[in-house]
Write a protein that holds these residues in place. Structure first.
Motif, PDB file in Angstrom:
ATOM      1  N   ALA A   1       0.807  -1.235   0.000  1.00  0.00           N
ATOM      2  CA  ALA A   1       0.000   0.000   0.000  1.00  0.00           C
ATOM      3  C   ALA A   1       0.834   1.277   0.000  1.00  0.00           C
ATOM      4  N   ASN A   2       2.153   1.171  -0.231  1.00  0.00           N
ATOM      5  CA  ASN A   2       2.966   2.395  -0.202  1.00  0.00           C
ATOM      6  C   ASN A   2       2.801   3.257  -1.443  1.00  0.00           C
ATOM      7  N   LYS A   3       2.164   2.702  -2.484  1.00  0.00           N
ATOM      8  CA  LYS A   3       1.955   3.502  -3.709  1.00  0.00           C
ATOM      9  C   LYS A   3       0.787   2.915  -4.499  1.00  0.00           C
ATOM     10  N   GLY A   4       0.455   3.590  -5.591  1.00  0.00           N
ATOM     11  CA  GLY A   4      -0.506   3.040  -6.547  1.00  0.00           C
ATOM     12  C   GLY A   4      -1.893   2.813  -5.970  1.00  0.00           C
ATOM     13  N   ILE A   5      -2.510   1.719  -6.433  1.00  0.00           N
ATOM     14  CA  ILE A   5      -3.895   1.430  -6.075  1.00  0.00           C
ATOM     15  C   ILE A   5      -4.030   1.138  -4.575  1.00  0.00           C
ATOM     16  N   GLY A   6      -3.061   0.417  -4.023  1.00  0.00           N
ATOM     17  CA  GLY A   6      -3.108   0.095  -2.586  1.00  0.00           C
ATOM     18  C   GLY A   6      -3.108   1.347  -1.739  1.00  0.00           C
ATOM     19  N   PHE A   7      -2.265   2.294  -2.123  1.00  0.00           N
ATOM     20  CA  PHE A   7      -2.191   3.577  -1.414  1.00  0.00           C
ATOM     21  C   PHE A   7      -3.542   4.300  -1.496  1.00  0.00           C
ATOM     22  N   ALA A   8      -4.136   4.282  -2.692  1.00  0.00           N
ATOM     23  CA  ALA A   8      -5.441   4.950  -2.872  1.00  0.00           C
ATOM     24  C   ALA A   8      -6.537   4.244  -2.054  1.00  0.00           C
ATOM     25  N   ILE A   9      -6.439   2.917  -1.955  1.00  0.00           N
ATOM     26  CA  ILE A   9      -7.434   2.183  -1.146  1.00  0.00           C
ATOM     27  C   ILE A   9      -7.294   2.575   0.324  1.00  0.00           C
ATOM     28  N   VAL A  10      -6.054   2.693   0.801  1.00  0.00           N
ATOM     29  CA  VAL A  10      -5.851   3.117   2.200  1.00  0.00           C
ATOM     30  C   VAL A  10      -6.443   4.517   2.398  1.00  0.00           C
ATOM     31  N   ARG A  11      -6.172   5.395   1.452  1.00  0.00           N
ATOM     32  CA  ARG A  11      -6.719   6.758   1.560  1.00  0.00           C
ATOM     33  C   ARG A  11      -8.250   6.710   1.675  1.00  0.00           C
ATOM     34  N   GLY A  12      -8.875   5.915   0.787  1.00  0.00           N
ATOM     35  CA  GLY A  12     -10.334   5.791   0.792  1.00  0.00           C
ATOM     36  C   GLY A  12     -10.851   5.191   2.092  1.00  0.00           C
ATOM     37  N   LEU A  13     -10.164   4.156   2.571  1.00  0.00           N
ATOM     38  CA  LEU A  13     -10.607   3.519   3.815  1.00  0.00           C
ATOM     39  C   LEU A  13     -10.474   4.481   4.995  1.00  0.00           C
ATOM     40  N   CYS A  14      -9.381   5.247   5.008  1.00  0.00           N
ATOM     41  CA  CYS A  14      -9.189   6.215   6.107  1.00  0.00           C
ATOM     42  C   CYS A  14     -10.358   7.197   6.174  1.00  0.00           C
ATOM     43  N   LYS A  15     -10.927   7.499   5.013  1.00  0.00           N
ATOM     44  CA  LYS A  15     -12.033   8.469   4.973  1.00  0.00           C
ATOM     45  C   LYS A  15     -13.360   7.822   5.356  1.00  0.00           C
ATOM     46  N   ARG A  16     -13.508   6.512   5.080  1.00  0.00           N
ATOM     47  CA  ARG A  16     -14.841   5.895   5.209  1.00  0.00           C
ATOM     48  C   ARG A  16     -14.961   4.811   6.266  1.00  0.00           C
ATOM     49  N   PHE A  17     -13.861   4.190   6.641  1.00  0.00           N
ATOM     50  CA  PHE A  17     -13.946   2.989   7.484  1.00  0.00           C
ATOM     51  C   PHE A  17     -13.930   3.375   8.955  1.00  0.00           C
ATOM     52  N   ASP A  18     -14.846   2.778   9.696  1.00  0.00           N
ATOM     53  CA  ASP A  18     -14.958   3.075  11.124  1.00  0.00           C
ATOM     54  C   ASP A  18     -14.056   2.122  11.915  1.00  0.00           C
ATOM     55  N   GLY A  19     -12.751   2.387  11.874  1.00  0.00           N
ATOM     56  CA  GLY A  19     -11.805   1.524  12.569  1.00  0.00           C
ATOM     57  C   GLY A  19     -10.393   1.928  12.189  1.00  0.00           C
ATOM     58  N   VAL A  20      -9.422   1.087  12.558  1.00  0.00           N
ATOM     59  CA  VAL A  20      -8.044   1.421  12.183  1.00  0.00           C
ATOM     60  C   VAL A  20      -7.717   0.810  10.826  1.00  0.00           C
ATOM     61  N   VAL A  21      -6.902   1.550  10.067  1.00  0.00           N
ATOM     62  CA  VAL A  21      -6.518   1.103   8.729  1.00  0.00           C
ATOM     63  C   VAL A  21      -5.003   0.882   8.738  1.00  0.00           C
ATOM     64  N   TYR A  22      -4.575  -0.327   8.341  1.00  0.00           N
ATOM     65  CA  TYR A  22      -3.147  -0.618   8.284  1.00  0.00           C
ATOM     66  C   TYR A  22      -2.625  -0.489   6.875  1.00  0.00           C
ATOM     67  N   LEU A  23      -1.755   0.505   6.666  1.00  0.00           N
ATOM     68  CA  LEU A  23      -0.985   0.625   5.435  1.00  0.00           C
ATOM     69  C   LEU A  23       0.234  -0.272   5.625  1.00  0.00           C
ATOM     70  N   THR A  24       0.362  -1.308   4.812  1.00  0.00           N
ATOM     71  CA  THR A  24       1.526  -2.184   4.945  1.00  0.00           C
ATOM     72  C   THR A  24       2.353  -2.129   3.661  1.00  0.00           C
ATOM     73  N   SER A  25       3.654  -2.373   3.827  1.00  0.00           N
ATOM     74  CA  SER A  25       4.543  -2.361   2.656  1.00  0.00           C
ATOM     75  C   SER A  25       5.734  -3.253   2.938  1.00  0.00           C
ATOM     76  N   ARG A  26       6.377  -3.737   1.866  1.00  0.00           N
ATOM     77  CA  ARG A  26       7.559  -4.573   2.090  1.00  0.00           C
ATOM     78  C   ARG A  26       8.756  -3.734   2.509  1.00  0.00           C
ATOM     79  N   ASP A  27       8.786  -2.487   2.068  1.00  0.00           N
ATOM     80  CA  ASP A  27       9.911  -1.610   2.402  1.00  0.00           C
ATOM     81  C   ASP A  27       9.440  -0.572   3.417  1.00  0.00           C
TER      82      ASP A  27
END
Ligand SMILES: NC(=O)c1ccc[n+]([C@@H]2O[C@H](COP(=O)([O-])OP(=O)(O)OC[C@H]3O[C@@H](n4cnc5c(N)ncnc54)[C@H](OP(=O)(O)O)[C@@H]3O)[C@@H](O)[C@H]2O)c1
Length: 213
Positions: free
Chosen positions: A11-37
């Motif tokens: 989720a550090n870039k691209g579609i995963g990053f955008a999904i995290v952004r969207g979830l942060c705005k809409r999801f009622d809970g904690v959102v984990y952005l994960t990445s290999r680096d």
């Protein structure tokens, strides 16, 4: 009260990053952005914090069983389980890559198919009731992308198992090693990996539906 947890891989870039952004705005809970680096992941978190969004971060390499198990143990201890899992992480070789097709086949299927599968196997036991799993496939994952009719029929088998699907993926790698893959499989390892992800997702849904029958 139980804190809900959403997890996005790669989720550090691209579609995963955008999904995290969207979830942060809409999801009622904690959102984990994960990445290999770790550095790339933490920079992504900083970028979102400038937008007033505050995902949590965890280093997660889907190709490392140890890494995924560590993450599972951490989430289980801190929250008890996962409510949303987005299997987004994947690789794709450039169209003009000079890497031999064998390398492309082995690496692409290892990350996009086999590591997505092992991530599911490790994390599914801590999915909470009512959890949602999203496997990011692609329009490239349509069976119509596979030229061989007999092969397509094997993917279409409504009783296909994960074990048999793994054998199909291995058959592709073997064909790529021999240089005989093009007629039946086409010329893209990425396509085969995403056809695999789509087939896997259908099997997982079927297994879920059959639970307790
Ligand atoms: N872009 C499209 O047009 C398109 C279309 C259909 C489907 N998709 C699918 O959508 C998903 C995201 O695509 P994208 O375009 O956003 O790709 P991307 O920009 O290349 O991002 C892929 C992400 O996956 C990560 N990743 C790769 N290997 C990993 C590993 N072993 N462990 C954890 N993370 C790993 C990458 O990390 P690094 O930064 O460290 O490399 C990166 O964060 C993929 O599944 C892709 O196949 C994309």
């Amino acid at each position: 009260m139980v804190t809900k947890v959403a997890v996005v891989t790669g989720a550090n870039k691209g579609i995963g990053f955008a999904i995290v952004r969207g979830l942060c705005k809409r999801f009622d809970g904690v959102v984990y952005l994960t990445s290999r680096d770790e550095t790339r992941g933490e920079n992504a978190v900083i970028q979102l914090s400038k937008e007033g969004l505050h995902p949590k971060y965890y280093q997660l390499d889907i190709t490392s069983v140890k890494s995924v198990e560590k993450f599972r143990d951490y989430i289980k201890k801190e929250y008890g389980g996962i409510d949303i899992l987005v299997n987004n992480a994947a690789i794709a070789f450039n169209n003009n890559t000079k890497e031999p097709v064998t390398v492309q086949a082995e690496q692409t299927l290892f990350v996009n198919y086999f590591s997505l599968l092992s991530t599911c196997e490790i994390l599914f036991p801590i999915l909470r009731n009512g959890a949602r799993v999203v496997n990011i496939s692609s329009s490239c994952g349509h069976l119509t992308q596979i030229p061989g009719v007999a092969l397509r029929n094997r993917f279409k088998d409504p009783n296909l198992t994960i074990e048999q699907l793994g054998e199909l993926m291995q058959e592709y790698i073997e064909a790529a090693r021999k240089g005989t893959q093009v007629a039946e499989w086409g010329n893209s390892s990425y396509v085969v990996s995403k056809v695999g992800v789509t087939a896997l997702t259908k099997i997982q849904q079927r297994m879920y539906n059959d639970r307790g029958k």
